[in-house]
Every structure is written in structure tokens, then in C-alpha cells.
Write a protein that holds these residues in place. Structure first.
Motif, PDB file in Angstrom:
ATOM      1  N   ASP A 283     -11.427  -5.165  -1.511  1.00  0.00           N
ATOM      2  CA  ASP A 283     -10.439  -5.483  -0.480  1.00  0.00           C
ATOM      3  C   ASP A 283      -9.082  -4.860  -0.773  1.00  0.00           C
ATOM      4  N   ARG A 284      -8.892  -4.322  -1.987  1.00  0.00           N
ATOM      5  CA  ARG A 284      -7.635  -3.669  -2.337  1.00  0.00           C
ATOM      6  C   ARG A 284      -7.747  -2.153  -2.388  1.00  0.00           C
ATOM      7  N   LEU A 285      -8.919  -1.613  -2.061  1.00  0.00           N
ATOM      8  CA  LEU A 285      -9.121  -0.170  -2.190  1.00  0.00           C
ATOM      9  C   LEU A 285      -8.171   0.613  -1.294  1.00  0.00           C
ATOM     10  N   GLU A 286      -8.110   0.290  -0.018  1.00  0.00           N
ATOM     11  CA  GLU A 286      -7.268   1.048   0.897  1.00  0.00           C
ATOM     12  C   GLU A 286      -5.803   0.937   0.498  1.00  0.00           C
ATOM     13  N   LEU A 287      -5.378  -0.256   0.098  1.00  0.00           N
ATOM     14  CA  LEU A 287      -3.998  -0.439  -0.341  1.00  0.00           C
ATOM     15  C   LEU A 287      -3.720   0.380  -1.593  1.00  0.00           C
ATOM     16  N   SER A 288      -4.661   0.398  -2.530  1.00  0.00           N
ATOM     17  CA  SER A 288      -4.497   1.197  -3.752  1.00  0.00           C
ATOM     18  C   SER A 288      -4.323   2.673  -3.416  1.00  0.00           C
ATOM     19  N   LEU A 289      -5.144   3.172  -2.509  1.00  0.00           N
ATOM     20  CA  LEU A 289      -5.057   4.591  -2.146  1.00  0.00           C
ATOM     21  C   LEU A 289      -3.762   4.887  -1.399  1.00  0.00           C
ATOM     22  N   ASP A 290      -3.256   3.931  -0.621  1.00  0.00           N
ATOM     23  CA  ASP A 290      -1.948   4.117   0.017  1.00  0.00           C
ATOM     24  C   ASP A 290      -0.858   4.281  -1.032  1.00  0.00           C
ATOM     25  N   VAL A 291      -0.896   3.418  -2.054  1.00  0.00           N
ATOM     26  CA  VAL A 291       0.119   3.487  -3.120  1.00  0.00           C
ATOM     27  C   VAL A 291      -0.011   4.798  -3.885  1.00  0.00           C
ATOM     28  N   ILE A 292      -1.230   5.178  -4.207  1.00  0.00           N
ATOM     29  CA  ILE A 292      -1.454   6.426  -4.946  1.00  0.00           C
ATOM     30  C   ILE A 292      -0.990   7.623  -4.137  1.00  0.00           C
TER      31      ILE A 292
END
Length: 999
Positions: A283-292
């Protein structure tokens, strides 16, 4: 400006069979390639099994203490909790509890490894002291036990430290670097992982940031002159750098976390280190990729090839993530490092998807599919060299051999292993392929912090299906370890685990699970928010009914009772199931209503919608079973005896404002399914939701003369309950109103009718010194402050063992500070408004009183309006809280371990018995509490709100209600009368069946 790719998006939970259909043919290799893989893998497996490890590793521990045994499970729990227990009394109870669960006394050690031998010896010695032989009067046993307690404690703690010292490279980065320093000419590659849980507070996040920054500086100064990739690295966890790393807080995360990550990346660039962002849950994958992506876009990182991220092969989106990372690398003209792992939280992902009611799972349900996807992702990464530098993290000899075959001779990649694992495999690999590099992923941190990490590693690698566990089991033949994942799957239809149903089928065949969405899936969340914005709501006032109208409603449905009670149970159930379907198809409309009229946050509104649908389907399924046929009873020959249920008549359903859809529909549908007619009176604060719910039920097939809505305040409720024609009342609300209804019913002439009441409670949670502080903080914040504390089950009184109270209270207060208070329509809001100004005034008055009588630990800040911020008060003793406080106010009481019995007595004295939370790793403690307290719902090592229909039937006793439990198997029967019919089948001249029977 670079051509920045759009945000990452991919189907969150595609069907396993569709992916398998794509992967199975794509992974075919030639017979010559397969033969080479077999030879390499066999050699690696034999090396693992031949090695006589003087120190021992995970493989040795699993060989000695398999997780399928009681000893293995006891060891796991000891490792997870013992070193954080500060007081001797609790530590002794914990050790006795766990060592008593297994047979450590007679455990014969087969290993020659020092780690295993030392641990087994210490645990066996401790078990002998804990369970000594006794004289008839028990005096010798007690004496030995008393004298031996300090020795037991010391030996067991030392065994846990020994394990920790083996699995963690160092308690500080300096110690880790010293242990990592090469003692030969070979330069080993390391990636240092600073152990710790995700941040709960701003102080946590700062501490982790400082630890990362200091570690980067220390690593960099000792890194030597080697160039990337042959340089050390550091792994960072985004959830450790921000206290609300979650999809609904995206704007805040991007604003606050991106600069933090960029700061650390710049520091790593200065030393030319490998800087890897660790993988998070799905559930945090998309958010992680946004930050990266936002971090990578900064021009200050240009020219540096060390930035990397971890990708989990058990996630179905792994291949799409690789494509996205490649797009980022092209857009910024950078080289990126990618660590491919199989995944660490599989069981958590499965449970979350089931709890959220998703259409499918974001991860594969069969390990063979993960292995198959790992190889497919490896092939893709190898094809993206040199722009992508692949790092393959695995302890599976077959996977290693397959990657070697796919990689060819061009290099440009490395393997990775966990410190404390895989030594034999990679030593053999280094001998056979000296040109192949591997990196050691090395945890760094205190032994107390390593506990959760260590247990997770033991669980992952100790599962029966894991390669490590099978390689450690000599009974498993080598050819079995060489089975290809494609052969294990064979065909797409077998890609899913046959014993793990889809989330929607969790309760099949009885009923369908209610449908939810994952807020971490941007597409689904945006679609829901758009649908909510597009809803047109009729918010004009609903007129209160007059007493005459209330009387008329009762008379109208009384007239419809005869026909409805004779309607087949299957037809009544079908109407309820249609209602559930309509609820879900109009979900955005009801969520918008719940937010506008009920002040619900998005998460709470969606949860309530799902609960309402669950009530409809559950009572339909229960009703088919209970009312669909009669029960044959035993009796003498020549006689028929059957027992059946039938409706009582007219039920009055009085529901609360805090669950204006779910409880309203739960009461109404239960009464209807039992064959009753219903007059429903919703709370005066939330009549519009009830109007829409009744309209929906009528559309679903419930006749208008069977269900009527009567709106108004408590005076109209009193009119209804005083009606002579009613056959029962179902009520959820305050204890005081329940008493008034009970008195009114008792005073009436005529039949005695049932009152089914669910009221409130001074709900408590007990946390001892064995509890994981981070878990306690999470569960307390959720239980006390979610829904602005306006749940019947919400936590009101927290009992904390004094030895750990300061640290945990500080953590809870820090976590509460990070909650966003405000408009329920804002997706980022955690705490919405209280229901009205009257409620706010009561809560404000209690806060003012507590500020004089108790110690204030935390007071949040609320905006103008009907908002009450979370507060935390410490009481001198539990008796200071004399009534339920229905809002986001937590009361804390410390207790010494030796006065634990007084805690249970204090809970009993409240007279309430609705919900209780327990946080402890001592099974005997948990069992003693359950045995002692009279509480309807007890939750162990989790939060204490959100009871699921048909899973955690909800309701209490004492001042908390009459029972039976809503959403449980005994509920519908309370709405019915029982009828026994006895027929003398031998009345017409004799018992023909008996006379005709053969001998």
C-alpha cells in the motif's frame, strides 16, 4: 528540462492466472541451460549441507529448532520480546511461560555449531530450574525455583544476546565497520541497515534521520578508494523518516520527506556510496516511488551512480516497477542500482487484503509464483544493463544458479545475502566463480531493536516452503530442491494457492465479503474521491414525527406482520442480499452522506459502508439456516417433534448517531430476517442517512407496510417504546437511555417483550512489559482517537506497567501529535468533528476537570467548530474515571507488576463489560485475564475497535448491554419466538412404520 515520466501506476492486484500465462512460456530455457543450472545448484546445495559451521547461522538454528515445533515457536517469541523486558518479575514470568511450552529439558542437540549449542544448553538448563522435580510437599521445587530465578534469567537473556550478536553485525555503526573490516586482501561489499521500527513520532523520525546521516559519514570516511559498485552502501527506510508515511498523507509526505531523503542522498553522493531505499508494504509502493522520483529529479544528484531501490518479486507489480525505474534512469540520464528481493511481509499483505475486502491480492499466494516472477524480473534487469545495476538478494541455490545462467559472462551485477545467513552458499560461489561479486546486507543496531527483525527473518526462512528450511532438512532430497517454479505451477489455473480464497470469497460459501478499496492504489482512490465529489445530496432538514405519526407507523406495520412472517426465509434473505448489492453499487453516495451528516472521515465512512453490507449478507445467510427449515427433535416412535422459529411481531429499532448506517441497518435487517415488521427511529442527529437506508431497503424488496421510519428525538423514542402493540425493542446507545426503555417496557401491561440493548463502556487496555512499544502505541492511538473516540468500543482507560510506562506514553503522545484534525471531507484527515456542540461542551468540561485532577501528558490543538483534539491524562487511580467519556480522551493508569490483580479488580468495579485490550507476550497472563474478566470482546495484541460482522460478534454485558451479540450466530434467535409442534403419527389405528419394520 528532462522528460519526467508520469507517476507510476499499474493494476494493484491482477489475477495470478493472467500473470502465470505470461510468465510460464517466457521462462523456458534450453536443455543445455537447464543442465548447467542443475550442476551449479547441486554443488551449492551440497556445500550448504556439508558445512560444519563453528558459529552457526539461521540454517543451523532452523535445523535445531524448527518453527513447526513448540520449541521453535517458543524460541521465536523469546527472541522477539525478552531483551526489552526491564523488570525481573515480568522477565521471570515470561521465561517460565515460554520455556514451559516446549521440551527443552530433553532436547538433544544435533548441531556442532557454537551458537546453537550455547542457546540449547542455556534454554535446557533454564527449563530444568523452572520445572524441577519436587518433594511431595513441593518445598524443594519452590526453593530451587526461587534460588534459580536470577541464573535462569541471566542464562536465557545471554542466549538471546548470543543470537542477536550473530544476526546483527554491530550495535553501532563503528562496531559494524570493525567487524566488516577485511582481514585479508579481499574487499567485501556491505550494505548497512540501521535497525528500527517505522517512525511513530517526529522525534522518532529525527532520531532515524540523524542515525542515517551519522552512519553515512562514518561509512564514507572508512570506505577506501574503491569505485562503485565495489563500495559499501546504506539502506534507508522511508517509513522510518516520516511519522505518517501513508497514502492519505501524500501531500504532507512529499513536502516534508523528499527534502530529508534528498539530504541523505547528497551525503551518500559525497562519499560515492550505494544508497538504497528499502521496500515497503504494497500500500506504500506508489507513495515510495513518488518520493524516489521527486528526489531523483534534483540536479544535485547528477553524475552519481549509487542511488538505488529495492523491488519485491512477490509483488505482482514488480515488473512494472522495473519498467518505471528504467524510465526514470533514462529521463535523468543516470545509472541506478536495483536490489531485487523476494519480499518480507507476505503474511501481512495477505491479511491486509482480506481485511480491506480487495478484489485480489497485491502479492502472489504461491511461493513458486514468487520464484517464477523473481527469475522473470532478473531477466528483465539483466537486459537493462549497464543503465541498471542489478543486485539479486537470495539464499536459494537454484535461484542463484538460474541468475548466473541468465547473466552470461558480461558481469555488471551482484548477489546479496543477509548477514548471518547464506555463508556456505556464497563461500562456495566465490570459490567457483571468483569474478562474481556479492554484498552482505548487514543489520546494525541494539539487541533490543533487532528483535522484530530477527523474528521476521526466522519466520521467512523457517516456513516449510522456504528453500532455507528445506535445505536445512536432510530428509529433503536434492532433486526436490531443484524443482523449477514453472514445473511447480505447471499451468496458469494453478497459479493461486488453493487454500487461500480471494478476499471477496473469505466467507464463502455462506456469503460474500464486503468490497473495499486500497487507498494506496492511486487510481482506485482518485476514482472514489471523484465519485464522492459528483454526488448530489439532499440535505434539507427532516421533519420530526409527531406522536400520532409514531402511533400510525406502529399500526401500519402491525397490519403487515401476518404476510411478512409467512414470507419464505429465502425470499426475505434475497431482499437483504439485494440491499447489500445496492449499498455497494451506491457506495459513493452513502460515503458522502456519512461524511456530510455524520462527520465521518473517508476511512471511517468506507468501513461503515462495508459493515452495513456485511450485516445484510450475514443475517441473510444466518436466516436461511435458522428460519429456512424446522429442526427435527428426538422422541418416541410414532411421534413427530419439530422445533421452529417465527417472528414476534413489531420491533422498534432505535439506533445511534455514531454508526448511523451500519448499526441502523444491522438492527433493522436482523429484525426483518426473523420475520418481524420494524419501526425504525434513527438518532436525531443523523436522520437523512436513515431516510436513504430505508428507501434502499424498500427498493430491495422490503414492503412499505413492513418497514417504516419515524424520526425525532428521545421523546418520540419514548412514545414508540410505550406502544402496547410492540413485540420487542432493539437499542444501541447510552446506558441511561437503555435503563429508561427497560423501565418503560416493564411497566406496560400485556406480554413481556425483549429488550436487546448494546450500550457503552469504560473500555480498558492492559499493557505489560513484554508488549512491543511500537505496537502498543499504534493500537492505542487507533483505539482511542480514531472516529474522534466516538465508538462504543473505543479505548478509554489504559493500564501500563510502570516499568515501561514513560517510554510508551511518550510514544503515544508523539504519535497523537501527528494526527491531522479537521474537515472529514479532506482525505488526509485522521480525526474529524464530534457529532454536535452539545457533545463538544461535555467533552470540554471533562477536559477542564481532568486538567485539575490528573496529570496532562498531551493536549492537541483543534480548529474552530465541533472539534475536540486528542488528550492524554494520567490518573492517580482508575476510580477517578466514573463514567464513559465519549470522545478522543485517553486516561492512563500505571501499575506495578506485583499489583496486577488490582488492575483486574478495578476493571470489574466499573460494572461495564464491553471491550478489553491486552498487550502481552505471556500466554499465562493473557489466559488469566480472559478467565477473570466479564467482558464481551477481548482483543489480544491488536487494536480494540472495528469488530467485523460474523468474525468478532459485538456486544457486552453488565452496564454494557443485554446481549446477544450483534453480527453473531445467536443474534437472530432473540428476535424470534420458538414453536414446538408434536404430532402423534400413530393416531390413525397404530404405528404402521414400526409394524412394517424388518428385524
Amino acid at each position: 528540462m528532462p522528460n519526467i515520466p508520469p507517476p507510476f501506476t499499474a493494476p494493484y492486484a491482477p489475477a495470478d492466472a493472467d500473470i502465470a500465462a505470461r510468465l510460464l512460456p517466457a521462462g523456458l530455457l534450453s536443455p543445455a541451460q537447464e543442465a548447467r543450472i542443475d550442476r551449479v545448484a547441486t554443488r551449492l546445495i551440497e556445500a550448504i549441507r556439508k558445512r560444519d559451521d563453528r558459529l552457526g547461522g539461521v540454517e543451523d538454528m532452523l535445523r535445531e529448532f524448527a518453527l513447526s515445533t513448540k520449541e521453535g515457536l517458543a524460541l521465536m517469541v523469546l527472541a522477539e520480546a525478552l531483551l526489552r523486558v526491564p523488570d525481573a518479575r515480568t522477565a521471570d514470568q515470561f521465561i517460565e511461560d515460554k520455556l514451559g511450552e516446549g521440551d527443552f529439558i530433553h532436547h538433544e542437540t544435533k548441531s556442532t555449531a557454537f551458537l546453537v549449542n550455547a542457546s540449547a544448553w542455556a534454554l535446557g538448563l533454564s527449563a530444568r530450574v523452572i520445572q524441577p522435580g519436587e518433594t511431595p510437599d513441593g518445598t524443594i521445587g519452590r526453593l530451587v525455583k526461587r534460588l534459580g530465578a536470577p541464573a535462569v534469567r541471566a542464562a536465557t537473556r545471554q542466549a538471546m544476546r548470543l543470537m542477536g550478536n550473530h544476526f546483527v553485525l554491530g550495535e553501532t555503526i563503528e562496531q559494524a565497520l570493525e567487524r566488516a573490516r577485511p582481514h585479508s586482501g579481499h574487499q567485501a561489499r556491505y550494505s548497512f541497515d540501521m535497525l528500527g521500527e517505522a517512525a511513530r513520532t517526529a522525534a522518532d523520525a529525527k532520531r532515524y534521520f540523524d542515525a542515517y546521516a551519522s552512519a553515512i559519514d562514518t561509512i564514507g570516511k572508512t570506505a577506501g578508494s574503491h569505485a562503485l559498485p565495489d563500495r559499501p552502501g546504506i539502506s534507508v527506510k522511508l517509513s522510518a523518516l516520516h511519522p505518517r508515511f501513508e497514502a492519505i498523507s501524500r501531500e504532507r509526505v512529499m513536502r516534508e520527506l523528499v527534502p530529508q531523503l534528498l539530504d541523505l542522498a547528497r551525503r551518500a553522493k559525497n562519499y560515492d556510496l550505494n544508497f538504497t531505499v528499502d521496500a515497503e508494504e504494497a500500500d506504500r509502493l506508489e507513495l515510495s516511488l513518488d518520493v524516489i522520483a521527486a528526489t531523483l529529479a534534483d540536479a544535485s544528484l547528477a553524475g552519481w551512480d549509487g542511488f538505488g531501490l529495492a523491488i519485491q518479486a512477490y509483488q505482482k507489480r514488480a515488473s512494472a516497477v522495473i519498467d518505471y525505474v528504467d524510465e526514470l534512469a533514462h529521463a535523468h540520464d543516470r545509472k541506478l542500482m536495483v536490489r531485487l528481493v523476494k519480499g518480507a511481509y507476505w503474511d501481512t499483505e495477505i491479511k491486509r487484503a482480506q481485511e480491506r475486502g480487495l478484489d485480489g491480492y497485491p502479492v502472489f499466494t504461491r511461493k513458486a509464483m514468487t520464484d517464477l516472477n523473481f527469475v522473470a524480473c532478473a531477466r528483465k534487469l539483466l537486459g537493462l544493463r549497464p543503465r541498471i545495476f542489478p543486485q539479486f538478494a537470495t539464499h536459494n541455490a537454484l535461484t542463484v544458479a538460474t541468475v548466473l545462467e541468465l547473466a552470461g559472462d558480461s558481469g555488471g551485477f551482484e548477489f546479496q545475502r543477509l548477514h548471518g545467513m547464506g555463508e556456505a552458499l556464497y563461500e562456495q560461489l566465490a570459490k567457483d566463480h571468483p569474478d562474481i561479486a556479492y554484498r552482505t546486507y548487514a543489520p546494525v543496531g541494539s539487541h533490543r531493536d533487532l528483535l522484530a527483525y530477527l523474528v521476521r527473518r526466522l519466520l521467512e526462512n523457517g516456513a516449510n516452503s522456504s528453500f532455507v528450511a528445506q535445505a536445512a532438512d536432510y530428509r529433503v532430497p536434492v532433486p526436490a530442491l531443484l524443482q523449477r517454479p514453472a514445473d511447480a505451477i505447471a499451468r496458469p489455473q494453478q497459479a493461486s494457492h488453493p487454500k487461500i480464497p480471494l478476499p471477496c470469497d473469505l466467507f464463502a460459501p455462506d456469503r460474500r465479503n464486503s468490497r473495499g478499496i486500497e487507498f494506496g492504489e492511486r487510481t482506485a482512490l482518485d476514482r472514489l474521491l471523484a465519485d464522492i465529489r459528483n454526488e448530489t445530496l439532499d440535505l434539507k432538514p427532516v421533519a420530526d414525527a409527531t406522536p400520532d405519526q409514531a402511533d400510525a407507523a406502529v399500526a401500519a406495520v402491525r397490519a403487515g406482520f401476518a404476510a411478512w412472517s409467512r414470507t419464505p426465509a429465502a425470499a426475505r434473505a434475497a431482499s437483504l442480499e439485494q440491499a447489500a448489492h445496492l449499498l455497494e453499487s451506491r457506495g459513493a453516495h452513502f460515503i458522502a452522506l456519512l461524511q456530510r451528516e455524520g462527520g465521518k472521515t473517508l476511512d471511517d465512512a468506507l468501513s461503515e459502508l462495508r459493515e452495513a453490507a456485511d450485516f445484510c449478507r450475514y443475517y441473510a445467510a444466518q436466516g436461511r439456516r435458522l428460519f429456512g427449515s424446522e429442526t427435527a427433535m428426538p422422541g418416541p416412535t410414532g411421534e413427530s417433534n419439530v422445533l421452529g422459529l417465527r417472528g414476534r411481531g413489531v420491533f422498534v429499532a432505535i439506533s445511534p448517531w455514531n454508526f448511523p448506517l451500519a448499526i441502523f441497518l444491522g438492527q433493522v435487517t436482523a429484525a426483518l430476517m426473523a420475520g418481524n415488521c420494524v419501526v425504525a427511529k434513527p438518532a436525531e442527529q443523523t436522520p437523512r442517512i436513515a431516510v436513504e437506508a430505508v428507501r434502499l431497503l424498500h427498493e430491495a424488496g422490503i414492503p412499505a407496510d413492513v418497514l417504516r421510519l419515524v424520526t425525532g428525538d428521545g421523546r418520540i423514542g419514548a412514545v414508540l417504546t410505550a406502544q402496547p402493540d410492540i413485540a420487542g425493542v432493539v437499542f444501541t446507545g447510552s446506558t441511561e437511555v437503555a435503563r429508561a426503555i427497560n423501565r418503560a417496557l416493564a411497566a406496560k401491561e400485556g406480554p413481556i417483550v425483549p429488550l436487546i440493548a448494546e450500550t457503552g463502556g469504560i473500555n480498558a487496555m492492559i499493557a505489560d512489559a513484554t508488549a512491543l512499544p511500537e505496537q502498543v502505541a499504534d493500537d492505542v492511538v487507533t483505539s482511542a482517537f480514531r472516529s474522534a473516540g466516538q465508538r462504543c468500543s473505543a479505548l478509554r482507560l489504559l493500564f501500563m506497567q510502570e516499568d515501561v510506562a514513560d517510554r510508551i506514553i511518550e510514544m503515544i503522545a508523539g504519535a497523537a501529535h501527528e494526527l491531522k484534525i479537521g474537515d472529514a471531507g479532506d482525505v488526509a484527515t485522521h480525526v474529524g468533528p464530534v457529532i454536535d456542540q452539545e457533545a463538544k461542551q461535555r467533552l470540554d468540561a471533562h477536559i477542564a476537570r481532568m486538567k485539575k485532577e490528573a496529570r496532562l501528558h498531551f493536549a492537541g490543538t483543534a480548529p474552530e467548530g465541533c472539534f475536540v483534539a486528542p488528550h492524554i491524562f494520567e490518573l492517580r487511580e482508575a476510580g477517578q474515571l466514573t463514567e464513559e467519556v465519549f470522545g478522543p480522551i485517553l486516561h492512563v493508569v500505571r501499575y506495578p507488576a506485583e499489583e496486577f490483580g488490582q488492575v483486574l479488580a478495578a476493571i470489574d468495579r466499573t460494572g461495564y463489560g464491553l471491550t478489553l485490550g491486552i498487550h502481552s507476550r505471556i500466554d499465562d497472563t493473557v489466559e488469566a485475564i480472559i478467565d477473570r474478566v466479564q467482558v464481551g470482546n477481548i482483543y489480544v495484541n491488536r487494536n480494540m475497535i472495528g469488530a467485523v460482522v460474523g468474525v468478532q460478534p459485538f456486544g457486552g454485558n453488565g452496564l454494557s448491554g443485554t446481549g446477544p451479540k450483534a453480527g453473531g450466530p445467536h443474534y437472530l434467535a432473540r428476535f424470534a419466538t420458538e414453536q414446538t409442534v408434536t404430532i402423534n403419527t400413530a393416531a390413525a389405528g397404530g404405528n404402521a412404520a414400526l409394524l412394517a419394520g424388518e428385524e
